[in-house]
Motif scaffolding. Structure first.
Motif, PDB file in Angstrom:
ATOM      1  N   LEU A  31       0.740  -1.345   0.067  1.00 59.81           N
ATOM      2  CA  LEU A  31       0.087   0.001   0.181  1.00 59.81           C
ATOM      3  C   LEU A  31       0.871   1.270   0.045  1.00 59.81           C
ATOM      4  O   LEU A  31       0.692   2.304   0.929  1.00 59.81           O
ATOM      5  N   PHE A  66      -3.003  -5.899  -0.893  1.00 60.80           N
ATOM      6  CA  PHE A  66      -2.527  -4.691  -1.507  1.00 60.80           C
ATOM      7  C   PHE A  66      -3.768  -3.780  -1.890  1.00 60.80           C
ATOM      8  O   PHE A  66      -5.179  -4.364  -2.071  1.00 60.80           O
ATOM      9  N   ASN A  67      -3.417  -2.472  -2.020  1.00 62.50           N
ATOM     10  CA  ASN A  67      -4.450  -1.459  -2.283  1.00 62.50           C
ATOM     11  C   ASN A  67      -4.846  -1.390  -3.791  1.00 62.50           C
ATOM     12  O   ASN A  67      -4.095  -1.988  -4.670  1.00 62.50           O
ATOM     13  N   THR A  68      -5.706  -0.712  -3.957  1.00 63.56           N
ATOM     14  CA  THR A  68      -6.167  -0.474  -5.464  1.00 63.56           C
ATOM     15  C   THR A  68      -5.215   0.022  -6.490  1.00 63.56           C
ATOM     16  O   THR A  68      -5.205  -0.271  -7.573  1.00 63.56           O
TER      17      THR A  68
END
Lengths: 122, 183
Positions: A31, A66-68
């Motif tokens: 992230l 995991f982030n976008t």
């Protein structure tokens, strides 16, 4: 080729890209504040590797989260593997993490690379 | 100093376990996440719920870091990027809430993005996610345009939001996401 070896942090994954020893792995959490900047050297390394790859390439994804913004860059990472003969992704997820398993399946649909799914041990 | 007691009572009344008000940065984001994780670990929250709360919190917090507008452009009054983040917990759910100033001209585009997400079911959200990720543009601010879609997918709930007018230039954007505690 040089080796990329990044230590995992609270917000960035551990990364090992080692052509000579045939180790390709991203693990942990992703992230970062600037995902594009974090993944740029990784994608560039893989693009160079793709021009003269090993006979076989097994890429381990052992991500817990995991982030976008990272998801978009992970797609870019996976796309670099598309042109490499005998490239394969092993996508790990915790047994009870259906979201991570589904994320892997969605990537599998979006890229032309073989995927195998495995359970990540605690 | 009665406001301290009032604030304490408000937090209890709304089941708030974490409130942060101030400037938002990546470092602050990491600290807030670590506090929330410790809190959930301490009560033995299930790993599935923990992951979903963490997920939604990251998108929410990073949205603020990227998009919170400076109310005072020179940042002289310490108002730079000032926003609020709240984490609430009841028996049945976690409530993840953020609030930050935005320019009035972006209200329409934010509203239409959230309304679009709220109108879709699970499969519709999956399709939209794939479309947006394949288009593959990372904005100037580093967003992939996937935040609201991901919040809706991970929580399985509709996103609630409102805009409260501040002045001719700015409004206060509040966003709330519910994560049910039963997996």
């Amino acid at each position: 080729m040089n080796i990329i070896s990044l230590e995992g942090k609270e917000d960035t994954p551990k990364v090992i890209l080692d052509k000579d020893n045939g180790v390709f792995e991203i693990s942990g959490r992703s992230l970062p504040e600037d995902a594009r900047e974090f993944y740029r050297p990784i994608i560039e390394w893989l693009q160079e590797y793709a021009s003269n790859p090993n006979p076989e390439t097994v890429f381990n994804f052992k991500l817990e989260y995991f982030n976008t913004a990272s998801s978009k860059l992970l797609l870019d990472v996976l796309q670099t593997l598309e042109g490499i003969p005998n490239a394969k992704v092993i996508w790990y997820h915790f047994e009870d993490d259906e979201d991570m398993e589904e994320a892997g399946k969605e990537f599998e649909d979006m890229v032309d690379v073989e995927f195998e799914f495995r359970i990540l041990a605690d | 100093m009665k406001y301290v007691f009032d604030l304490h009572k408000t937090m209890l009344a709304h089941n708030l376990i974490l409130v942060y008000e101030g400037e938002f940065t990546q470092e602050i984001t990491k600290s807030i996440l670590a506090m929330a994780e410790r809190n959930m670990d301490a009560i033995g929250e299930s790993s599935g719920v923990k992951r979903k709360v963490f997920n939604v919190m990251v998108e929410c917090l990073q949205n603020i870091v990227k998009h919170a507008e400076d109310l005072n452009e020179k940042g002289e009054d310490g108002l730079r990027n000032n926003a609020i983040f709240l984490l609430g917990k009841s028996v049945s759910q976690y409530l993840i809430t953020s609030g930050n100033p935005v320019r009035n001209e972006v209200i329409e585009s934010i509203s239409s993005k959230i309304d679009q997400v709220n109108a879709l079911d699970k499969d519709g959200l999956k399709q939209l996610y794939k479309e947006v990720i394949k288009k593959g543009e990372i904005s100037e601010k580093g967003g992939a345009g996937l935040g609201f879609i991901d919040m809706a997918r991970k929580s399985g709930q509709k996103l609630e939001y409102s805009f409260e007018p501040i002045n001719d230039e700015f409004s206060f954007f509040s966003l709330q996401i519910t994560v049910p505690r039963e997996d």
